[in-house]
Structures are given as C-alpha cells and as structure tokens.
Scaffold this motif. Structure first.
Motif, PDB file in Angstrom:
ATOM      1  N   HIS A 114       0.830  -1.197   0.000  1.00 34.13           N
ATOM      2  CA  HIS A 114       0.000   0.000   0.000  1.00 34.13           C
ATOM      3  C   HIS A 114       0.872   1.259   0.000  1.00 34.13           C
ATOM      4  O   HIS A 114       0.621   2.200  -0.742  1.00 34.13           O
ATOM      5  N   PHE A 115       1.927   1.239   0.814  1.00 30.48           N
ATOM      6  CA  PHE A 115       2.837   2.389   0.870  1.00 30.48           C
ATOM      7  C   PHE A 115       3.372   2.712  -0.526  1.00 30.48           C
ATOM      8  O   PHE A 115       3.458   3.877  -0.911  1.00 30.48           O
ATOM      9  N   THR A 116       3.735   1.652  -1.248  1.00 34.62           N
ATOM     10  CA  THR A 116       4.331   1.906  -2.561  1.00 34.62           C
ATOM     11  C   THR A 116       3.280   2.373  -3.554  1.00 34.62           C
ATOM     12  O   THR A 116       3.620   2.897  -4.605  1.00 34.62           O
ATOM     13  N   TYR A 117       2.011   2.162  -3.225  1.00 27.88           N
ATOM     14  CA  TYR A 117       0.938   2.590  -4.132  1.00 27.88           C
ATOM     15  C   TYR A 117       0.482   4.020  -3.857  1.00 27.88           C
ATOM     16  O   TYR A 117      -0.163   4.645  -4.689  1.00 27.88           O
ATOM     17  N   ILE A 118       0.774   4.529  -2.669  1.00 26.81           N
ATOM     18  CA  ILE A 118       0.162   5.783  -2.234  1.00 26.81           C
ATOM     19  C   ILE A 118       0.359   6.910  -3.262  1.00 26.81           C
ATOM     20  O   ILE A 118      -0.589   7.592  -3.664  1.00 26.81           O
TER      21      ILE A 118
ATOM     22  N   LYS B  54      -1.707  10.321  -7.662  1.00 31.36           N
ATOM     23  CA  LYS B  54      -1.620  10.796  -9.045  1.00 31.36           C
ATOM     24  C   LYS B  54      -2.912  10.489  -9.801  1.00 31.36           C
ATOM     25  O   LYS B  54      -3.441  11.335 -10.535  1.00 31.36           O
ATOM     26  N   LEU B  55      -3.410   9.280  -9.625  1.00 32.38           N
ATOM     27  CA  LEU B  55      -4.634   8.873 -10.324  1.00 32.38           C
ATOM     28  C   LEU B  55      -5.821   9.685  -9.845  1.00 32.38           C
ATOM     29  O   LEU B  55      -6.703  10.039 -10.621  1.00 32.38           O
ATOM     30  N   ARG B  56      -5.810   9.963  -8.522  1.00 31.10           N
ATOM     31  CA  ARG B  56      -6.902  10.749  -7.952  1.00 31.10           C
ATOM     32  C   ARG B  56      -6.929  12.132  -8.615  1.00 31.10           C
ATOM     33  O   ARG B  56      -7.991  12.656  -8.922  1.00 31.10           O
ATOM     34  N   ASP B  57      -5.744  12.682  -8.870  1.00 34.16           N
ATOM     35  CA  ASP B  57      -5.655  14.033  -9.400  1.00 34.16           C
ATOM     36  C   ASP B  57      -5.649  14.063 -10.922  1.00 34.16           C
ATOM     37  O   ASP B  57      -5.589  15.131 -11.519  1.00 34.16           O
ATOM     38  N   TYR B  58      -5.670  12.921 -11.540  1.00 31.98           N
ATOM     39  CA  TYR B  58      -5.578  12.879 -12.992  1.00 31.98           C
ATOM     40  C   TYR B  58      -6.848  13.450 -13.614  1.00 31.98           C
ATOM     41  O   TYR B  58      -7.959  13.029 -13.262  1.00 31.98           O
ATOM     42  N   PRO B  59      -6.703  14.405 -14.511  1.00 30.64           N
ATOM     43  CA  PRO B  59      -7.920  15.025 -15.077  1.00 30.64           C
ATOM     44  C   PRO B  59      -8.609  14.092 -16.075  1.00 30.64           C
ATOM     45  O   PRO B  59      -7.942  13.326 -16.786  1.00 30.64           O
TER      46      PRO B  59
ATOM     47  N   ALA C 268     -15.277   4.491 -13.234  1.00 30.90           N
ATOM     48  CA  ALA C 268     -16.473   4.513 -12.393  1.00 30.90           C
ATOM     49  C   ALA C 268     -16.202   5.342 -11.141  1.00 30.90           C
ATOM     50  O   ALA C 268     -15.051   5.495 -10.712  1.00 30.90           O
ATOM     51  N   ASN C 269     -17.278   5.831 -10.557  1.00 32.32           N
ATOM     52  CA  ASN C 269     -17.143   6.704  -9.395  1.00 32.32           C
ATOM     53  C   ASN C 269     -16.520   6.001  -8.193  1.00 32.32           C
ATOM     54  O   ASN C 269     -15.724   6.589  -7.474  1.00 32.32           O
ATOM     55  N   TRP C 270     -16.917   4.733  -8.002  1.00 32.52           N
ATOM     56  CA  TRP C 270     -16.405   4.029  -6.818  1.00 32.52           C
ATOM     57  C   TRP C 270     -14.886   3.877  -6.889  1.00 32.52           C
ATOM     58  O   TRP C 270     -14.195   3.894  -5.882  1.00 32.52           O
ATOM     59  N   ARG C 271     -14.380   3.807  -8.102  1.00 28.05           N
ATOM     60  CA  ARG C 271     -12.930   3.688  -8.224  1.00 28.05           C
ATOM     61  C   ARG C 271     -12.253   5.012  -7.892  1.00 28.05           C
ATOM     62  O   ARG C 271     -11.200   5.035  -7.254  1.00 28.05           O
TER      63      ARG C 271
ATOM     64  N   LYS D  64      -9.142   7.995  -3.822  1.00 22.49           N
ATOM     65  CA  LYS D  64      -9.082   9.102  -2.884  1.00 22.49           C
ATOM     66  C   LYS D  64      -8.777   8.595  -1.470  1.00 22.49           C
ATOM     67  O   LYS D  64      -7.920   9.136  -0.768  1.00 22.49           O
ATOM     68  N   ILE D  65      -9.479   7.518  -1.104  1.00 18.57           N
ATOM     69  CA  ILE D  65      -9.261   6.972   0.244  1.00 18.57           C
ATOM     70  C   ILE D  65      -7.853   6.392   0.364  1.00 18.57           C
ATOM     71  O   ILE D  65      -7.126   6.673   1.312  1.00 18.57           O
ATOM     72  N   MET D  66      -7.478   5.625  -0.626  1.00 19.42           N
ATOM     73  CA  MET D  66      -6.215   4.917  -0.533  1.00 19.42           C
ATOM     74  C   MET D  66      -5.008   5.850  -0.648  1.00 19.42           C
ATOM     75  O   MET D  66      -3.911   5.501  -0.237  1.00 19.42           O
ATOM     76  N   ALA D  67      -5.202   7.026  -1.204  1.00 20.46           N
ATOM     77  CA  ALA D  67      -4.081   7.960  -1.332  1.00 20.46           C
ATOM     78  C   ALA D  67      -3.772   8.629  -0.006  1.00 20.46           C
ATOM     79  O   ALA D  67      -2.726   9.270   0.138  1.00 20.46           O
TER      80      ALA D  67
END
Lengths: 287, 444, 324
Positions: free
Chosen positions: B157-161, B166-171, B176-179, B184-187
């Motif tokens: 998880h640490f290595t994914y943060i 980045k994915l959360r902020d990717y325009p 899907a919304n749940w992803r 967002k949570i996992m970051a």
C-alpha cells in the motif's frame, strides 16, 4: 390360461417347500458342546460354580451363549438342585453360593457338583460332574532376618469332622500385578499340608511399597480352586514423581529461551511496523 | 536518454486503467473458470475425504505442500528483492518494484491456501491460534506468515500511495465513481509536499528494512519445517540457506517472465529495456552458481556418508524408473543451463533469458517435489505394502486441478492489479534520479 | 449427582483397597454385596460395567444382584476430553515383543483392527519382514507405535492434539487435531495412520471420542496405536497381546516390573537383561517404550509366515522374499 396359472403356483409352492426342507436340514444338526465345570472358593468363603461351554467350528472355539445350565449338588444319595443359570456371551454360567450354605456330602466328605445343559435344536446335551471336598487354605507372612517368607497350610476334614492336613496339594503363590498374577513360587504341600515361599527382595510395590499376595490351590481334582489374599508392605517403594525431562520440547510448555526469542523477534518487527504506520498516519495532516 | 524517463509515463497507462477491453474480460473469464474447477475439486475432496488425492499414509504430503513451498518461496523472494532494491537504492530496479510487491502479496495468499487444502480438517484451522504450541515449527511458520502478510500488504500500500494520489488528481479519468473514491481513500490525502515525501519515504524505508529479515526468517522457518524432522533427505543443516537462496532464485526468474509479458502486452519497451533482462540475467547466473554449489554440497555429504536410508534415497535420484529424469531436469535447468545461456554472450538475448527463466521456475518446482516426496517414500522402516498407491505417490486430478487453480489465481491477481494502478511504479519512474541516469549511461 | 458419584468412586476404591478384587474370572465378596447394590441403585453406571450375578443364599434362595465390575484402575470407562490427557497414576506402560516367536499370523493386526473399529486399510500394528543383510536370516517384525519418551510427533504438533501422558502413553486427541499430518512425517517409525475417508466399512458407534480408545475415528485426523489404556483400566491386556497365538507380545507396567503375554507373566527388567532386549533405532534418541527380544532360538523357519497369506498379501514382502 388357468391350467398354466395353477401349474405355476404349484411349482412355486413346491419350490418353496423344497427350499424349506433344505434350510431345515441345515439347521438341524446340534453341535457338540464341551462343558468344563470349575469350583472356586473365594477368599471370603463364597463359592463359585462356573460352567464354561464352547463348541468347536473347525479350529475356532465359539462360546455357547444364552443356554440354560442346571446346577446340582449330590452327596450321600441326596440330590439338591441349586439353580438354573443362563450362559453369558463368553459362554460362562456362574453361580455364586454364600459362605454358610450347606451342601449334601457323602461319608468321605465329597459333594458331586453337576452342571447340565439340555439338548436343544442348536446344541447336543452336555453334562459334567466334579467331586469336591471342602478344604481350607491359610497363609501367614513372616519376616525372619529380613527374609520375607510366605508360609501356607492346606487342611481338610476327616471322616469324623476332625481337621487333617492335605498332602501333595498343588499350590501357587502369586503377587498381584495390573494385568495378571506374577507367580512367585509353585509346588506341592508336604505331609503336614505345609508349603513356603520366599518373597523376592526386588519386587516393586506401589508408592508405599504395598503388594497384594495371593495364594491358591489351583484346580485340584479334590478341592477345586481355593484362593486367599493378603496385603503387606513388602514391595520396594516406587516413586511416582515425574522425572525431570532433559529434552522438553514435547511437553506442554515451551522452553523459556524459545519464548523469549520469539517475543523479542516479534516485538522488534511489530514495533517497526507500528512506527511505519504512525509515520503514514501523519501524512494527511503534514504540510 | 534522460528525457525519455521524465515524460508522462502515467499517461501511457491510462488506457489500460480505464475501460477494460474484451481481451481482458476473456482472460479473467478463463482464469475464473480454472479457479472454479479448482473449487469444485476442493469441495469434492472435502466431501469424499483426502482419499481422492494421491496422498497415503507414507506420503502424507504431496503436490499441495510442494506448491505451498513454491509459492511461499516466490513471496519471500519478492519481499526480499524488493526490500533490497528499495534500501540499496538500485534505481534501475524501479520498474520491477511493483511487480515484485504483487508477486509477494499474491503468492503469500496462494501459498497458505494450499496448506488449508492439505490439512484434513480445514474448519479447525483456527486451532492453530487457540492451541498454538511455540515448540512446533508449524507455529513458527504460522507466526512468520501472518506477520509477513501484514507487513507486505502494508508495504504494498505504501508503494501505491503516490500513484493513487496521481490517479486521484488525474484530469478526465474515465472510470467509475467508486474507483475514484477508492483512489481518494487509498491515497491517504497525499499531496506530494516536502514533509509528506519525507514521511512516506521514512515509512517505506522502515517497512523495507523489516521485510528483508522477516522474509529470510520466514523462509528459513519453512525450511526447518522439514529440516527439524528425523527423516533422510530432510534432516539437513543446509536447508535454511538453501531454501532462501532457491526462493530468491525462483523469484528473480519469475520476475523476468512477468517483465517480459508486461513488456509485450503493455508495450513498455521504454521502461523495461534489454539491460534489465541482462542485469537480472547476470543475477540468475550468480544464483545458478550458488544453487549448484548448495545442491552439490547437499547431495555430496549424504552420498559420502552413505548411511543406509540416505543411500536408498539417493539411489532413487539416479534410477530413471523412479526420480532420475526429474532429478536430471531440475539440476540441469537450474544449475547448468543458466551458466551456458547467460554466461556465453552469443546465446544471451531477451528471448533466451526468458525461456531459461521459465525452465528455472519449473526446475525449482521440481526440486521442491524432489525434497518432499522421495523422502516420504523412504522412511527408516522400508515400506512394505501390497497396495501400490500406498508405496508410490502420484498426484490425482484433484491435486492438479487445485494446483492450476492456484496458478490461475496468481495470474488473475496480476490481471486485476494492473487495472487498479499502473503495473510499474509511475511515481518512482518519473522521479529524477541520478542513479538511473548513471545506470543507463554506463550501460551505453 | 456429583456427590453420589463421589460416593460411588470412594466405595469402589474401598472395594479395591480391601484387596478382594483379583483372581481369575470374577472376584467378589459377600460382605460388599449391600454396598455395591446400594451405590449402583443410586448412581448411573453404564450397563457395561454392571454385571448381574446369581447368588444362592444360605437359606436356599436365588437372588439376582447387580455388581459393578471390579476395575483395578478408576475410572473404569475411558475418559474423554481433557481428562484423557492425565495419565493413569503410577503406571509406566511398556511392551516387549519377542521376535523369535512371531510367525506373521497377522492376528495382532486383525485383533487390533477389530478392537479399534479400523478399516482393513488401517493397521496400527503392522508386521514387517526384515532382512538386515545378505548373510542374516529374515525375521518377522511386528511394529506398532513405540510411545517414545522423547516423541518426535508430539514435538511438531502445532495444536497439542497429540500428547504424552505420565503413564508413558502417547495419544491423539482427534477432536483437536487439524489433520496437518506433520506428526506422520515426523515419526521415524511410520507409526501413524491418517483417516483418509469417511467411507467406513462398519458403522461408527455413537459415542464421544476418547483418545484412549481412538473410537470413533474422525475423518481427516490422525490415529495410531494407543496402547489400549482403556483395557488396562479393566485389568485387561491390549487387543494385539491377547490376539497373538504365539504369545510373542508382552505388555505391562514398568513400575511394577512385570510384563504379561496373556499366558506367562515375567519380570520386565530381567527379561530384557536375559534375552538381550533392545529398542529399534535407539540412535535416533526417541527413547521408545517398545522393546524387542532378538529372533534367536526360533522354533520355526521364517517361511512359515507366508503360509496363510493370500497372493496379494505376499506382494507386500516381495522385496525381501525374492532375495532370500
């Protein structure tokens, strides 16, 4: 059509009958029964008549189960019916007789005990008679110069009721063990009805050194089996305390060093884990 | 050169992360079907009892245990190599870090499942915790696996943060919304500030540092599971280092294969270069030498001693009607072939390295088979039995079905994980790195 | 209830203390009639342990009396659960097998299978044919669990399902066993048997599992020879001992220094000394509780062990019989 049906039914009935006949032939063949009768006088004076019955099937011995056995005592032309007992699953039929029960005796003091099994569809008739005279077995335990001696005496009654020693009676001296009796000595009584045995020095007793000594007149033709018993602290004392185990890995508790090693390693690892988690948990609020 | 690595690598992965294509669904379906067959086999075994396996009173452990050792080996190898790459700052290894972590986690899940399948009463599994005896090597292993699983999941998880951030902020990410919520949570609110970078880096370092010894200890414990037994072929002091070495060996071989597959499928030629294959190939070469040395040491001591039961066991390895071929294959593929293929430059190519790696992985699986089964077939009191299946072990369809299901689960994990986030640690790759530059410069 | 039980317990102990409980067949005392019948009336004792006997009284009446069977060890019933982890106090069970007498009749195996309700596939007691060297003569080698004093199997058990008791017996609690089978592979004597299937040939009796009897067998767990402590509780020898027609197997209590094969009773230490008894694979340090007397002065050639075997069973010993 009708004739065919009748013929069919007749042949069917005949078929049934012939089958039954064959079956009956197989059943009616009573087996020969071997009957053995024992007379045992227990330490407290109770007598036991034990009829053991079995039949032979090839080389195998099988118990005769659930059959009535009639016990009787004959003495001086008086026949006394004692009881009828069903044999158990081992093929034994046992009758216990209280100490003071009076059996008819002949002029020599003998009683004829009979065990009888009547003929049945399964078994042939079987009968066994033994002639038994009442005898007494006594024994004393003495320690002379640290030699432990068992002295025993077998006596019976004369024609006038006087006590006479029994010569050449086969006697056995045992010490009681868990699964069986360990024979210390066996032999025959002398003309005074006397026999002695030395108790072995190194025979273990229980934690207090207690042993049970049993003496027996074993399966004598004239006297049956007579048993007597006594407890005495003659055995060596056996310590029941658990010895220290050199290698304790198989016991319930792990060695201390192992527990400490496991704890140290685990604490070390999980402490670092907790530290890392703590650092990450601060990320959100870090500027 | 440098500019290649500073461009938007994440952008290249976005299509893979967005809508899965038909091929992806087909792959998942096939894998699920294989797992389904395995599940059926397991239910069948539960219903009928373990009589449906090839295991009997002499050979009480079979392919299940071989798989268990094999997958645990992969897992510990992933953790160990990943940890070393991270701590040692070998930046050329960055493209492989995430794959190693996924290998670690997935095989750490698949491995113990084989133990669950192997034990007679899986529903009493919790007894291992309620009535644990510290003296039992199995409990050592249970403790190690549980700790390792926790550590590795967290480390993964640490290595994914950073990638999740980045994915959360990717325009305009078409998912899907749940992803999006998941990212967002996992970051964990990571915004790549200086302080956050420092904290994350510290946490990763700590985890990497504890994962290395944990992996070594855990795999040594697994080796002792066998080594502690009084059994010819098992009671061997070399087992712990031997197991650790062959774990790393099989792990690196597998990573080469996985790298090659992703390189093909995702067209990652720009981050995974021939140099990576060469470098890992050299490592394989080194490990092959060590492996051969350890194997030789293991067999020569038993052979020279010529104790009765050991001799019978070794004779089975030379007997081609028994384990001769398996023994030859495993030693040739794992100890000799890499030296020829990688050692001689003319033979060395990406393809040859990948094929050799495949053979090594297979050979090491065979080696585990050779450790477990022939030893069990050679007890101190020679087996005397009229029932052949009691004398010789041969795995049944149930065991093979579950083995395939295990492999399918392993592959499925990769297929799914590569949809969640890039299969290469994008943030690390994009990070300006002197080491990386140095590596590619010197390689030139 | 518990009070009554206690009463029964103590009366039974008195019964034993009084020293009347012994001898061949039934042992019995008139003086205890009343107390026995009283306690049996109050306390529920399972039918198995109550014997109905017929007594002819002095005045010629036949009365039927319940008598609880005299068990030398209390309780008479095999204990279940944690109770079974306590050894029988003051006992150290040992077995001595006289290899000179074994003619591979296979009766120990079948008696054991019958006594433990095993399938034909499972043998707690196995007879091997051993041949150590070209020049040595083959001999039959019955092998059960050795109940080691340093048991490898107990060491590796992760859940403590197999345990060693103070009376020297190593048992398996199949209700805790998870079936990991590592004890099977740890045992250097191949003594353990796994319950591979639920397809029993005989229906299991519906009773609570007792490690002392290994009945009922629980599929997916490990079983093995248990030294039949349940039989010892009744003063009886294990099934294999009484099953052997040659009297090759002796069993007893080392604390009492006595072993018995059902016919003769010997001193344990003296027998080992006189006949050069040994333990198999002593060098492994497992400290077995089963001793062997070497196959010397045999009264029959080893080939006699083949006589009653089926062709299929003969296959078992092919490796040895072909070479000799």
């Amino acid at each position: 059509m009708k004739i065919k049906e009748i013929l069919f039914s007749v042949s069917f009935v005949m078929f049934l009958i012939s089958n039954m006949a064959v079956a009956q032939e197989n059943e009616i063949k009573p087996k020969k029964v071997r009957l053995k009768l024992e007379y045992i006088k227990l330490p407290n004076g109770t007598k036991v008549l034990n009829a053991k019955m079995y039949w032979k099937d090839g080389k195998e011995f099988n118990a005769v189960v659930d059959q009535d056995v009639m016990f009787a005592a004959v003495g001086d032309s008086v026949e006394l019916k004692l009881a009828t007992i069903k044999s158990n699953k081992e093929g034994f039929a046992k009758l216990y007789i209280e100490k003071d029960f009076k059996f008819p005796i002949n002029e020599e003091g003998f009683t004829s005990f009979t065990a009888k099994m009547n003929k049945s569809t399964q078994f042939k008739r079987a009968k066994k008679t033994i002639n038994i005279k009442d005898a007494e077995l006594d024994f004393t335990l003495n320690e002379i110069d640290s030699v432990k001696i068992i002295e025993l005496n077998v006596s019976s009654f004369g024609t006038d009721g006087e006590i006479v020693p029994v010569n050449r009676a086969e006697v056995n001296v045992y010490v009681k063990r868990l699964h069986s009796l360990y024979e210390i000595k066996k032999g025959a009584t002398n003309e005074n009805g006397f026999f002695s045995a030395v108790f072995p020095e190194d025979m273990p007793g229980d934690s207090t050194g207690n042993v049970t000594i049993i003496v027996k007149v074993l399966d004598s033709d004239d006297y049956g089996t007579i048993e007597k018993v006594q407890n005495i602290k003659w055995g060596t004392i056996v310590s029941y305390a658990e010895e220290e185990h050199v290698r304790t890995l198989w016991t319930g508790e792990a060695p201390v060093w192992m527990i400490i090693a496991v704890c140290v390693i685990l604490l070390g690892a999980w402490f670092n884990f907790a530290l890392a988690i703590y650092k990450v948990s601060k990320i959100k609020n870090a500027v | 050169m440098e500019s290649e690595y500073r461009e938007d690598i994440l952008g290249g992965f976005i299509p893979h992360i967005q809508k899965p294509d038909r091929k992806w669904y087909a792959t998942v379906f096939v894998l699920l079907a294989i797992i389904g067959v395995g599940l059926f086999a397991f239910v069948y075994q539960l219903y009928k009892g373990q009589i449906v396996t090839g295991m009997r009173d002499n050979v009480v452990l079979g392919v299940y245990t071989v798989n268990f050792i094999f997958f645990m080996g992969l897992s510990y190898a992933g953790a160990l190599i990943g940890g070393i790459f991270h701590i040692g700052g070998f930046s050329w290894g960055r493209p492989m870090l995430r794959m190693l972590e996924i290998v670690t986690i997935t095989s750490l899940i698949v491995g113990p499942i084989f133990i669950l399948v192997c034990i007679g009463r899986p529903e009493r599994f919790l007894n291992l915790f309620f009535y644990a005896r510290i003296q039992s090597p199995i409990i050592w292993d249970v403790i190690a696996i549980v700790s390792d699983l926790f550590f590795c999941v967290v480390y993964l998880h640490f290595t994914y943060i950073r990638d999740f951030a980045k994915l959360r902020d990717y325009p305009n990410l078409n998912i899907a919304n749940w992803r999006k919520k998941f990212y967002k949570i996992m970051a964990l609110g990571y915004n790549d500030t200086k302080a956050q970078q420092r904290l994350l880096h510290q946490a990763q370092n700590i985890m990497a540092a504890i994962i290395i010894p944990t992996a070594i200890i855990a795999y040594s414990l697994l080796a002792w599971l066998f080594g502690m037994n009084q059994r010819p072929g098992w009671n061997n002091s070399i087992f712990a280092p031997y197991f650790v070495l062959s774990a790393v060996y099989s792990g690196i071989a597998l990573i080469i294969i996985i790298m090659w597959i992703y390189r093909k499928v995702y067209k990652l030629e720009q981050c995974i270069k021939k140099e990576h294959f060469d470098f890992l190939g050299y490592t394989l070469l080194l490990l092959a030498l060590f492996y051969g040395y350890f194997s030789f040491s293991e067999y020569i001591t038993e052979w020279y001693n010529s104790a009765k039961t050991s001799s019978i066991l070794l004779a089975k390895f030379w007997d081609f009607s028994e384990y001769g071929f398996m023994f030859m294959f495993s030693n040739f593929f794992a100890a000799i072939l890499p030296i020829i293929v990688i050692g001689i430059p003319q033979f060395r190519s990406i393809k040859s390295i990948v094929i050799t790696s495949g053979l090594i992985v297979f050979a090491l699986w065979l080696k585990r088979y050779l450790i477990v089964i022939p030893s069990l077939e050679t007890p101190y009191i020679p087996i005397q039995d009229e029932r052949l299946e009691w004398v010789f072990y041969s795995a049944t369809w149930v065991e093979w079905a579950l083995t395939l299901a295990g492999i399918a689960f392993f592959v499925l994990a990769f297929v799914v994980m590569s949809k969640i986030a890039p299969i290469v640690n994008v943030s690390e790759m994009e990070e300006k790195s002197k080491g990386l530059k140095f590596f590619y410069k010197t390689r030139k | 209830m518990s009070k009554d039980e206690h009463k029964n317990e103590s009366s039974r102990r008195d019964f034993l203390k009084s020293g009347f409980a012994f001898g061949i067949g039934t042992l019995f005392t008139g003086g205890l009639f009343s107390s026995c019948s009283e306690t049996t009336a109050k306390v529920t004792i399972s039918d198995e342990n109550v014997e109905k006997i017929k007594l002819l009284t002095t005045d010629g009446q036949i009365v039927e009396i319940d008598k609880s069977k005299a068990c030398p060890i209390s309780p008479c019933e095999p204990p279940v659960g944690d109770e079974a982890r306590k050894g029988i106090p003051g006992r150290k069970f040992v077995m001595v097998i006289d290899l000179a007498r074994c003619a591979n009749a296979g009766k120990c195996t079948s008696a054991c299978q019958l006594g433990h309700n095993l399938t034909p596939d499972q043998e707690f007691m196995r007879v091997y044919l051993m041949k150590d060297h070209e020049y040595t003569d083959p001999y039959w080698f019955p092998k059960n669990c050795y109940h080691c004093d340093n048991p490898s199997c107990v060491k590796v058990c992760p859940v403590g399902a197999t345990f060693k008791r103070d009376d020297g017996v190593v048992l398996v609690d199949a209700e805790t066993c998870i079936g990991c089978k590592f004890c099977v592979s740890a045992c250097p004597y191949s003594a353990r048997v796994f319950n591979w299937t639920e397809d029993w040939s005989k229906p299991e009796v519906d009773i609570e599992f007792s490690p002392e009897t290994s009945i009922p067998r629980i599929p997916g767990t490990v079983s093995k020879c248990d030294f039949c402590p349940d039989m010892s509780r009744q003063g009886k020898l294990p099934h294999c001992v009484t099953g052997c027609p040659m009297g090759a197997i002796y069993f007893g209590d080392a604390n009492e220094d006595t072993i018995c094969n059902g016919v003769e009773t010997l001193r344990f230490k003296q027998t080992i000394k006189d006949k050069a008894g040994y333990r198999y694979l002593e060098e492994l340090g497992t400290l077995p509780r089963v001793y062997y007397l070497p196959p010397v002065d045999r009264q029959f050639p080893y080939e006699r062990g083949f006589e009653k075997l089926t062709d299929e069973q003969k296959l078992r010993y092919k490796n040895i019989s072909d070479n000799s």
